[in-house]
Design a protein around this motif. Structure first.
Motif, PDB file in Angstrom:
ATOM      1  N   SER A   1       8.935   7.507  -3.816  1.00 44.49           N
ATOM      2  CA  SER A   1       9.863   6.486  -3.321  1.00 44.49           C
ATOM      3  C   SER A   1       8.994   5.052  -3.772  1.00 44.49           C
ATOM      4  O   SER A   1       8.111   5.010  -4.741  1.00 44.49           O
ATOM      5  CB  SER A   1       9.412   6.371  -1.667  1.00 44.49           C
ATOM      6  OG  SER A   1       8.211   5.720  -1.473  1.00 44.49           O
TER       7      SER A   1
ATOM      8  N   ASN B   1       7.472   2.774  -2.863  1.00 44.54           N
ATOM      9  CA  ASN B   1       6.218   2.449  -2.237  1.00 44.54           C
ATOM     10  C   ASN B   1       5.284   3.451  -2.417  1.00 44.54           C
ATOM     11  O   ASN B   1       4.088   3.234  -1.912  1.00 44.54           O
ATOM     12  CB  ASN B   1       6.230   1.991  -0.884  1.00 44.54           C
ATOM     13  CG  ASN B   1       7.099   0.872  -0.618  1.00 44.54           C
ATOM     14  OD1 ASN B   1       6.940  -0.140  -1.457  1.00 44.54           O
ATOM     15  ND2 ASN B   1       7.916   0.633   0.330  1.00 44.54           N
TER      16      ASN B   1
ATOM     17  N   GLN C   1      -2.248  -7.344  -3.986  1.00 41.71           N
ATOM     18  CA  GLN C   1      -1.487  -6.340  -3.131  1.00 41.71           C
ATOM     19  C   GLN C   1      -2.506  -5.417  -1.985  1.00 41.71           C
ATOM     20  O   GLN C   1      -3.283  -5.067  -2.688  1.00 41.71           O
ATOM     21  CB  GLN C   1      -0.538  -5.449  -4.044  1.00 41.71           C
ATOM     22  CG  GLN C   1       0.767  -6.127  -4.170  1.00 41.71           C
ATOM     23  CD  GLN C   1       1.622  -4.770  -4.861  1.00 41.71           C
ATOM     24  OE1 GLN C   1       1.249  -4.153  -5.875  1.00 41.71           O
ATOM     25  NE2 GLN C   1       2.985  -4.986  -4.635  1.00 41.71           N
TER      26      GLN C   1
ATOM     27  N   ARG D   1      -0.263   4.341  -1.665  1.00 40.30           N
ATOM     28  CA  ARG D   1       0.739   3.767  -0.800  1.00 40.30           C
ATOM     29  C   ARG D   1       0.584   2.341  -1.051  1.00 40.30           C
ATOM     30  O   ARG D   1      -0.421   1.932  -0.926  1.00 40.30           O
ATOM     31  CB  ARG D   1       0.870   4.301   0.432  1.00 40.30           C
ATOM     32  CG  ARG D   1       2.112   4.148   1.260  1.00 40.30           C
ATOM     33  CD  ARG D   1       2.124   4.657   2.636  1.00 40.30           C
ATOM     34  NE  ARG D   1       1.117   4.368   3.313  1.00 40.30           N
ATOM     35  CZ  ARG D   1       0.102   5.187   3.862  1.00 40.30           C
ATOM     36  NH1 ARG D   1       0.213   6.641   3.165  1.00 40.30           N
ATOM     37  NH2 ARG D   1      -0.863   4.903   4.709  1.00 40.30           N
ATOM     38  N   ILE D   2       1.879   1.753  -1.355  1.00 44.50           N
ATOM     39  CA  ILE D   2       1.830   0.243  -1.311  1.00 44.50           C
ATOM     40  C   ILE D   2       2.092  -0.361   0.054  1.00 44.50           C
ATOM     41  O   ILE D   2       3.119   0.047   0.804  1.00 44.50           O
ATOM     42  CB  ILE D   2       2.898  -0.385  -2.276  1.00 44.50           C
ATOM     43  CG1 ILE D   2       2.588   0.232  -3.738  1.00 44.50           C
ATOM     44  CG2 ILE D   2       3.063  -1.950  -2.079  1.00 44.50           C
ATOM     45  CD1 ILE D   2       3.669  -0.365  -4.528  1.00 44.50           C
ATOM     46  N   GLU D   3       1.259  -1.244   0.669  1.00 42.36           N
ATOM     47  CA  GLU D   3       1.394  -1.558   2.003  1.00 42.36           C
ATOM     48  C   GLU D   3       2.109  -2.930   2.040  1.00 42.36           C
ATOM     49  O   GLU D   3       2.733  -3.323   3.129  1.00 42.36           O
ATOM     50  CB  GLU D   3      -0.013  -1.755   2.717  1.00 42.36           C
ATOM     51  CG  GLU D   3      -0.602  -0.377   2.830  1.00 42.36           C
ATOM     52  CD  GLU D   3      -0.098   0.877   3.879  1.00 42.36           C
ATOM     53  OE1 GLU D   3      -0.131   0.286   5.239  1.00 42.36           O
ATOM     54  OE2 GLU D   3       0.678   1.702   3.555  1.00 42.36           O
ATOM     55  N   SER D   4       1.734  -3.707   0.925  1.00 45.69           N
ATOM     56  CA  SER D   4       2.384  -5.075   1.020  1.00 45.69           C
ATOM     57  C   SER D   4       2.476  -5.731  -0.359  1.00 45.69           C
ATOM     58  O   SER D   4       1.667  -5.122  -1.366  1.00 45.69           O
ATOM     59  CB  SER D   4       1.520  -6.079   1.955  1.00 45.69           C
ATOM     60  OG  SER D   4       0.116  -6.161   1.156  1.00 45.69           O
TER      61      SER D   4
ATOM     62  N   ILE E   1      -3.116  -1.917  -0.628  1.00 40.28           N
ATOM     63  CA  ILE E   1      -2.449  -0.350  -1.158  1.00 40.28           C
ATOM     64  C   ILE E   1      -3.514   0.674  -0.116  1.00 40.28           C
ATOM     65  O   ILE E   1      -4.550   0.183  -0.004  1.00 40.28           O
ATOM     66  CB  ILE E   1      -2.657  -0.130  -2.536  1.00 40.28           C
ATOM     67  CG1 ILE E   1      -3.977  -0.276  -3.074  1.00 40.28           C
ATOM     68  CG2 ILE E   1      -1.628  -0.951  -3.182  1.00 40.28           C
ATOM     69  CD1 ILE E   1      -3.898   0.348  -4.421  1.00 40.28           C
TER      70      ILE E   1
ATOM     71  N   GLN F   1       7.432   8.639  -9.090  1.00 45.87           N
ATOM     72  CA  GLN F   1       7.434   8.066  -7.955  1.00 45.87           C
ATOM     73  C   GLN F   1       8.458   8.681  -6.980  1.00 45.87           C
ATOM     74  O   GLN F   1       9.712   8.754  -7.102  1.00 45.87           O
ATOM     75  CB  GLN F   1       7.942   6.519  -7.971  1.00 45.87           C
ATOM     76  CG  GLN F   1       7.040   5.478  -8.674  1.00 45.87           C
ATOM     77  CD  GLN F   1       7.513   3.981  -8.594  1.00 45.87           C
ATOM     78  OE1 GLN F   1       8.450   3.875  -9.697  1.00 45.87           O
ATOM     79  NE2 GLN F   1       7.016   3.333  -7.706  1.00 45.87           N
TER      80      GLN F   1
ATOM     81  N   SER G   1       3.320  -1.186 -11.611  1.00 42.37           N
ATOM     82  CA  SER G   1       3.838  -1.311 -10.490  1.00 42.37           C
ATOM     83  C   SER G   1       2.748  -2.122  -9.159  1.00 42.37           C
ATOM     84  O   SER G   1       3.548  -2.489  -8.375  1.00 42.37           O
ATOM     85  CB  SER G   1       4.223   0.101  -9.917  1.00 42.37           C
ATOM     86  OG  SER G   1       4.809   0.804 -10.468  1.00 42.37           O
TER      87      SER G   1
END
Length: 804
Positions: free
Chosen positions: A697, A699, A789, A801-804, A791, A695, A784
């Motif tokens: 980061s 997110n 969610q 990338r995780i947006e929410s 993404i 990872q 993860s």
């Protein structure tokens, strides 16, 4: 009272009085935790019982006769009156559990759990007194005596208290570890759950559902469905063991909400004691109860820790998980080595020797190496050898001849009545099927995969003249091969269901784990049943893992996952593929090169495409070999009840051990027991890939690009075949892996993200066919990411990338 303490009068410091079990129950009861009420007969009462019956003089002579004498001893009037009074206080003829509680039990240095006896569903004063005396006698069982000697408690004065506790008639029960005992990560908790009474799990008779909880994240990060074959429940007296109904076997026995409730109360227990706890629990009529808590005594044993995998080993494991998504059973290892042997034979012909990546020790523990490579002088002949290896006419002729012969042999074996064969004949059939699988694998690698890769590399310079982004996978678009034919056939079957509203309604309404409901539909709708059977005749051997010979399950063996897939497809629009990538490449070739060179290029590309068709066909033939071998193996399982106590215990023998069955039966039963116990370690190895995902980061997840493109959408995490019907049109498919049986989900998906895989994987090839973005080999995507969610999947960069 002189000889009895009610739970309300017991604290954790009272181990010397009521034993570890009694002390912990009293402690939790008085802490306001949901513990069923009860009372304890003290260790002093036991000592008095031994003295009054003159058993003290015989303590040096442990024997079954001595135990019988203790169980037949007399309880004096004062103790009997106290027992009767306390029992009546619990309720009229209350069902109770009578549990031994050694006064040295459940200390941090050792756990005496299971060394003395427990009696369940005891009703009435007479039966209660009889159970108490049996508990007294259990202190001198061979098992208990051996355990005390092993743990150096044989020189310590050990008495026996007895716990009498109101029974909980549990629908679901299990064990919670407040620290994951496998990974030993303090952040993680492990929950085991099964139907009925907890005896099924504690005795090791079932493979339970497993839930993993992260304390930091405050959520369930992983779960696996167990087989839960056995269900233990109350009988008229005592308990009885039955087969778990299919409807219950095929689903998790706890909802996530219920599991979270268990994890929450487990944290409270751990905080109360200030140390990691092993907690027994049960759910009855929707209410959670705690039945026991003891310190976890197996932490910090470095010999049980899984070593950190090197990058090379992770690469090897990634490849194995793609083909075998569940840990291999001992019986699967040698068939995998047979496949490896066929591949190594081809490498050897080119002057390269490659060592095996996979190994298993006698106790059933799996390990991986990078696979050592050695180069022989023959390597200098590769330019000349490649001409032989890439001769399409020879390769095609050898493949067609071999496949034609093998199909006839497999069809003949599929018509055999295996139950009528002798043990020796059954074993011989398994040997022949394994030989066929090796032959298929050699054809697959020597005459199809290796030449396909070689020709692709030779074409790159020319292809990159017209488009530098073209790769060998682009040449496979818009191609009819076995998996693609499966997808078309399944969509046709779904289209038929769509046209028949009553049939569609019936299929949509069933619970996919309900095999009886599926059988009823096949019986009620004969036309549909005929079409379904035609589909199964062609594709029914497709299994849950292509290289897992004995541990996998095909649609012919368990049709529930197929119906889960059908239910998912019924929610989608029937859309045709519009992938013209291959035609675009041909057009560019015609424009860029002369007619003669263009024709030559097209010819070689068609060879590559045909190689791929054969490659897919070979996999289905191998799976048919394996499916027939499984039928035989489980027939052998039935023939030796003295070895195989459970329906699939044969999976814990090696292939060589199965071959030896007719000649004699060594200590197979003990080997099975040891390997069963070590399977958890293999599961941890398989899961270790997801623990080490990279990872950049919190997110961002990184992987490799399986197909280019950019997509924003919601996560739909699919971990098992039975969850296919969760998939909705437009969802982003998040999974550990995919194989050909997952292909129809790509009709619904707007993108795919997986823990394992790479550019050569099934996910990548099918994502390119459907022209949806794919990021693969993330390592920890299923850990993860959570359902719903939002993404972003960036197939160009290989990131999520995780947006929410």
């Amino acid at each position: 009272m002189k000889y009895i303490r009610m739970f309300q009068d017991v604290k954790k410091e009272d181990v010397s009085v009521v034993g570890g079990k009694g002390a912990n129950l009293g402690e939790m009861f008085n802490a306001g935790l949901p513990v069923p009420n009860g009372f304890c007969i003290t260790g002093d009462a036991f000592d008095e019982y031994m003295k009054r019956n003159s058993f003290e003089q015989q303590l040096s002579a442990y024997s079954n006769r001595f135990r019988s004498e203790i169980a037949a001893g007399q309880i004096w009037a004062e103790l009997e009156e106290e027992i009767a009074e306390c029992y009546a206080a619990l309720g009229q003829n209350m069902r109770v559990a009578v549990r031994s509680s050694a006064t040295a039990e459940d200390l941090p240095e050792a756990s005496f759990a299971g060394q003395q006896e427990t009696y369940l569903n005891v009703v009435g004063k007479e039966q209660l007194i009889l159970a108490i005396k049996k508990c007294f006698a259990s202190l001198y069982s061979a098992r208990a005596v051996a355990y005390r000697k092993q743990t150096n408690f044989d020189t310590v004065k050990v008495s026996l208290a007895v716990v009498i506790q109101t029974m909980v008639e549990s629908e679901v029960s299990g064990v919670l570890f407040s620290i994951d005992p496998v990974s030993q990560e303090t952040d993680r908790m492990m929950l085991n759950a099964s139907w009925g009474l907890g005896e099924a799990i504690v005795s090791g008779k079932v493979t339970p559902d497993i839930y993993i909880y992260s304390k930091k994240q405050g959520r369930i990060v992983d779960k696996k469905m167990g087989d839960k074959d056995i269900l233990i429940r109350y009988g008229a007296t005592g308990i009885e063991e039955t087969k778990t109904p299919l409807e219950q076997k095929g689903r998790f026995c706890l909802s996530d909400k219920q599991a979270l409730e268990v994890f929450e109360i487990g944290q409270k227990v751990e905080q109360h004691y200030g140390s990691p706890q092993d907690i027994e629990w049960a759910i009855s009529c929707g209410r959670l109860y705690l039945l026991q808590s003891r310190p976890i005594t197996t932490l910090n044993k470095t010999t049980e820790r899984q070593p950190e995998l090197s990058t090379a080993r992770k690469t090897a494991l990634n490849n194995w998980i793609e083909h075998c998504p569940i840990p291999l059973y001992p019986l699967d290892v040698e068939p995998c080595e047979i496949i490896d042997k066929a591949k190594s034979k081809v490498f050897h012909e080119l002057g390269v020797s490659i060592g095996s990546e996979l190994s298993m020790d006698e106790e059933g523990i799996l390990s991986f190496s990078a696979g050592a490579m050695h180069i022989s002088p023959r390597i200098v002949k590769i330019p000349f050898l490649l001409r032989q290896f890439t001769n399409y006419s020879v390769n095609s002729l050898n493949t067609d001849r071999a496949f034609s012969k093998i199909k006839k042999e497999l069809n003949k074996k599929s018509e055999m009545d295996f139950p009528r064969l002798s043990v020796s004949a059954l074993v011989q059939q398994v040997k022949e099927l394994m030989n066929l699988s090796e032959e298929i694998a050699y054809i697959r690698f020597r005459y199809n995969i290796f030449p396909s890769v070689a020709v692709s590399k030779l074409l790159y310079p020319a292809l990159h003249h017209i488009d530098k982004t073209i790769n060998e996978f682009d040449l496979l678009s818009d191609l009819s091969y076995k998996t693609w034919e499966l997808n078309v056939a399944l969509r046709n079957l779904t289209a038929y269901i769509q046209k028949h509203s009553e049939l569609k309604k019936a299929i949509t309404a069933i619970r996919i784990e309900d095999k009886n409901a599926i059988a009823a539909i096949r019986n009620d709708y004969s036309d549909f049943s005929a079409k379904l059977q035609n589909f199964l005749n062609e594709f029914g051997w497709k299994s849950s893992s292509s290289y897992c010979a004995f541990g996998s399950v095909s649609w012919l063996e368990d049709i529930t996952s197929l119906f889960s897939l059908i239910k998912a497809l019924l929610q989608s629009d029937s859309k045709d593929l519009e992938n013209s990538k291959y035609q675009v490449i041909l057009t560019k070739i015609a424009k860029r090169f002369s007619a003669k060179k263009a024709a030559k290029l097209r010819k070689r590309i068609e060879e590559i495409r045909r190689y791929h068709v054969n490659r897919e066909e070979s996999l289905y033939l191998i799976e048919m070999c394996y499916g027939l071998a499984r039928r035989i193996a489980f027939e052998l399982n039935l023939r030796f009840p003295e070895i195989f106590e459970q329906p699939k215990d044969i999976l814990f023998l090696t292939l060589a051990e199965v071959y030896a069955l007719p000649a004699g039966i060594p200590d197979y039963k003990n080997r099975i027991k040891v390997r069963k116990a070590n399977r958890l370690q293999n599961e941890r190895l398989w899961n270790s890939l997801s623990l080490g995902g990279k990872q950049d980061s919190p997110n961002i997840l990184t992987g490799v690009s399986g197909n280019r493109g950019f997509c924003r959408g919601r996560v739909r995490k699919i971990l098992t075949l039975q969850e296919f019907d969760k998939m909705q049109p437009g969802d982003i498919l998040v999974c550990r892996y995919t194989d050909p049986s997952w292909t129809p989900l790509f009709v619904l998906a707007s993108a795919v993200v997986s823990d394992t895989g790479g550019p050569l994987s099934h996910s990548a090839i099918v994502a390119r066919e459907y022209n949806i973005p794919a990021v693969l080999g993330c390592g920890n995507a299923t850990e993860s990411l959570q359902d719903e969610q939002e993404i972003v999947v960036d197939g160009d960069k290989g990131i999520v990338r995780i947006e929410s």
